[in-house]
Scaffold this motif. Structure first.
Motif, mmCIF file in Angstrom:
data_model
loop_
_atom_site.group_PDB
_atom_site.id
_atom_site.type_symbol
_atom_site.label_atom_id
_atom_site.label_comp_id
_atom_site.label_asym_id
_atom_site.label_seq_id
_atom_site.Cartn_x
_atom_site.Cartn_y
_atom_site.Cartn_z
ATOM 1 N N LEU A 39 0.904 -1.322 0.099
ATOM 2 C CA LEU A 39 -0.154 0.302 0.155
ATOM 3 C C LEU A 39 0.614 1.055 0.546
ATOM 4 O O LEU A 39 1.715 1.595 0.900
ATOM 5 N N ALA A 40 0.666 1.818 -0.892
ATOM 6 C CA ALA A 40 1.751 3.147 -0.943
ATOM 7 C C ALA A 40 0.455 4.185 -1.006
ATOM 8 O O ALA A 40 0.359 5.774 -0.524
ATOM 9 N N PHE A 42 -3.939 5.269 0.136
ATOM 10 C CA PHE A 42 -4.673 5.025 0.543
ATOM 11 C C PHE A 42 -6.365 5.333 0.134
ATOM 12 O O PHE A 42 -6.829 6.110 0.137
ATOM 13 N N PHE A 64 -0.789 -5.442 5.720
ATOM 14 C CA PHE A 64 -0.160 -4.145 4.592
ATOM 15 C C PHE A 64 0.805 -4.269 4.957
ATOM 16 O O PHE A 64 1.985 -4.621 5.770
ATOM 17 N N ILE A 66 3.634 -0.764 4.189
ATOM 18 C CA ILE A 66 3.610 0.924 3.408
ATOM 19 C C ILE A 66 5.133 1.201 3.536
ATOM 20 O O ILE A 66 6.205 1.008 5.094
ATOM 21 N N GLY A 72 3.619 7.692 2.867
ATOM 22 C CA GLY A 72 3.085 6.285 3.234
ATOM 23 C C GLY A 72 2.836 6.227 5.051
ATOM 24 O O GLY A 72 2.488 5.628 5.319
ATOM 25 N N ALA A 75 -0.340 8.057 4.556
ATOM 26 C CA ALA A 75 -1.703 6.531 3.703
ATOM 27 C C ALA A 75 -1.424 6.052 5.242
ATOM 28 O O ALA A 75 -2.775 4.771 5.302
ATOM 29 N N THR A 76 -0.870 5.140 6.241
ATOM 30 C CA THR A 76 -0.882 4.915 7.043
ATOM 31 C C THR A 76 -2.128 5.162 8.267
ATOM 32 O O THR A 76 -2.549 4.790 8.692
ATOM 33 N N ARG A 103 5.520 -1.480 7.577
ATOM 34 C CA ARG A 103 6.681 -0.350 7.201
ATOM 35 C C ARG A 103 7.741 -0.267 6.706
ATOM 36 O O ARG A 103 8.701 -1.502 8.217
ATOM 37 N N SER A 155 -3.530 -1.754 -3.427
ATOM 38 C CA SER A 155 -5.078 -1.024 -2.875
ATOM 39 C C SER A 155 -5.329 0.419 -3.704
ATOM 40 O O SER A 155 -6.505 0.823 -2.863
#
Ligand SMILES: Nc1nc2c(ncn2[C@@H]2O[C@H](COP(=O)(O)OP(=O)(O)O)[C@@H](O)[C@H]2O)c(=O)[nH]1
Ligand SMILES: Nc1nc2c(ncn2[C@@H]2O[C@H](COP(=O)(O)OP(=O)(O)O)[C@@H](O)[C@H]2O)c(=O)[nH]1
Ligand SMILES: [Mn+2]
Ligand SMILES: [Mn+2]
Lengths: 310, 310
Positions: A39-40, A42, A64, A66, A72, A75-76, A103, A155
């Motif tokens: 996931l880069a 969201f 995930f 990230i 990131g 997104a997190t 991460r 994602s």
């Protein structure tokens, strides 16, 4: 730890892996599934779609990976906000069994991450090698001895049938891929149309084989570039508006936007080669590696999932 | 579960993997290690040696994969007996952080498992492919997001220096292998002597490269067979009785009887190819795959561990 400060002797955990099933009736057999998402960025639509999946959420673990950069972090934070809602205050049956967030940065990051920039041919090899490392790291650290299935889900997959997992599993295949499309608004008619998005699911061709044999050992074949015509049969173009959604085609390369894999295939050793493997990398290399391990891949040309449109 | 029967919202677990270290001072940095053992036969000497390791046991997780056949059942029972002793009634500081036992069969099992039978050339490919699958399955299901190191240790390694882990880690290498020898009684003198056991740690040769290039794509190069002279430089023969135990040599192939790997190498995707990979399989293929991922392997010719003598 015990209250007296002594370490409690930890139990031994036994797993009988020959009894671990991945069948066409995963709900009936209470099979656990691991949904893996690099996931880069969201998208709320991704999470909403995930929540709508009718597969029993208590059998689903989400994990995930990230990147550890500014994007990131954002997104997190966005992901964490939705997780908290779902797991703490949402309806109980929507809650997932467990959620893991890793991460990690993998070089080389591209300066720009626009769709056009990502798809430039010369950027593809480095980018997909980094993606492979991210996928491998996520896979190797989250797959457990009681995982039956792995669903790879990007994602930016924002729309799937709610019965996605059951539908794909019902085919009882080692590796199975739906057709990944993208909705867009036609400039003239202003109508919402759809077009193929993922070109990594294909059947091999003699031309591609010959191109490969003429390449250097570290070169890779890429799909979807005019200056490298492979004449592979792309699943993207096999879709038929009135076709049977259950129709299966054998595949030699697969895309990873949505990809269901029996956990046994990964446990056997099938990973995402970050190096050219038979001139293939990442998810396409994965399909080839699985084949070398004796497994095969199947595509569903008329069963669609949808990619976000930037 | 809560006492009212409601599912407790599970916590999200976050891992910052760029902060996970594997350094030359693993004890000082409290780095966790996973000891992985494919186990077909149980030797008390193996367990006793394990117990003597001075690496803090609370940082060690043990995981075994044991075939689900009659021999495997016997080995599991014998192992379980020792585990119970150590973890329940033994001194607290000898207890390991956790222990996992996986039971699984991988075809094709060989009818006979005598040392002579195991080493017959025509049996090697199938046997080592099955071993690769066992290693991969164990690795993929037990490696966690907070594992710093993986020590591969065969169940018939019955003698190592007690400081094995610290000694190997001190070199700060991605992949490092001690020299695996075997003690035996000289027939004439009745003295205990030693001889090389593992021939899978080597430096490549032009001859081996040429042999490989003349082979079919599915053929494999094997070490230690007179009718396939590779002229590789074998670490087995580099040992010097008065040599420096810290001496390092670069390696292209590694054996897996005792093998320390930074977890990052595995997370990147390095596994044990059950299929011919550059004409190599299992641990030798692993070294090659790690190399393709940008890592390299190191051997310690004068640092010895000992294999059981049947
Ligand atoms: N962990 C991680 N995920 C990434 C990175 N780059 C992209 N992704 C994710 O990987 C998936 C595929 O990447 P994407 O850029 O959408 O590829 P494309 O749609 O094929 O152009 C998506 O889920 C992204 O969010 C990265 O550097 N690290
Ligand atoms: N899980 C599993 N372990 C095995 C099997 N065969 C051997 N082993 C273990 O794998 C390691 C290497 O096998 P071994 O027969 O000693 O190989 P050799 O010393 O190279 O001839 C040892 O720890 C064995 O106990 C098997 O079929 N399944
Ligand atoms: Mn995408
Ligand atoms: Mn052995």
């Amino acid at each position: 730890e015990k209250s007296n400060g002594n370490r409690v002797p930890p139990p031994v955990v036994h797993y009988h892996m020959n009894n671990l099933s991945s069948t066409s009736d995963p709900v009936g057999n209470r099979e656990t599934i691991l949904i893996l998402t690099p996931l880069a960025r969201f998208y709320k639509e991704y999470w909403d779609n995930l929540l709508k999946l009718t597969y029993p959420h208590e059998l689903i673990t989400l994990a995930f990976i990230i990147p550890k950069n500014r994007e990131g972090n954002a997104a997190t934070a966005a992901l964490q906000e939705q997780i908290t809602k779902t797991q703490k205050t949402g309806p109980e049956k929507k809650r997932f069994a467990s959620i893991i967030i890793e991460r990690q940065d993998f070089d080389p990051p591209l300066a720009s991450q626009s769709e056009a920039e990502r798809h430039k041919m010369e950027n593809q090899k480095a980018r997909r090698a980094a993606m492979s490392r991210a996928r491998n790291s996520l896979l190797f650290t989250t797959l457990g001895p009681s995982t039956s299935w792995v669903l790879w889900l990007d994602s930016d997959i924002v729309e799937t049938p709610p019965t996605l997992i059951q539908d794909l599993a019902a085919h009882d295949k080692a590796i199975i891929v739906p057709n990944c499309f993208q909705r867009y608004e036609d400039q003239k008619t202003k109508q919402v149309m759809e077009r193929p998005y993922d070109f990594n699911s294909w059947q091999d061709s003699d031309t591609a084989q010959r191109l490969g044999s003429q390449m250097g050992p570290d070169d890779i074949l890429l799909e979807g570039y005019a200056d490298m015509a492979t004449y592979r049969a792309l699943m993207a173009y096999m879709a038929d508006d009135h076709g049977d959604p259950h129709m299966e085609v054998p595949l030699d390369g697969v895309g990873g936007t949505a990809l269901l894999v029996k956990a046994e295939v990964h446990r056997d050793g099938a990973m995402f080669p970050p190096f050219p493997f038979y001139h293939l990398i990442e998810t396409e290399g994965f399909a080839k590696m699985a084949k070398r391990l004796g497994w095969s891949a199947t595509g569903l040309p008329n069963y669609k999932v949808y990619h976000y449109n930037e």
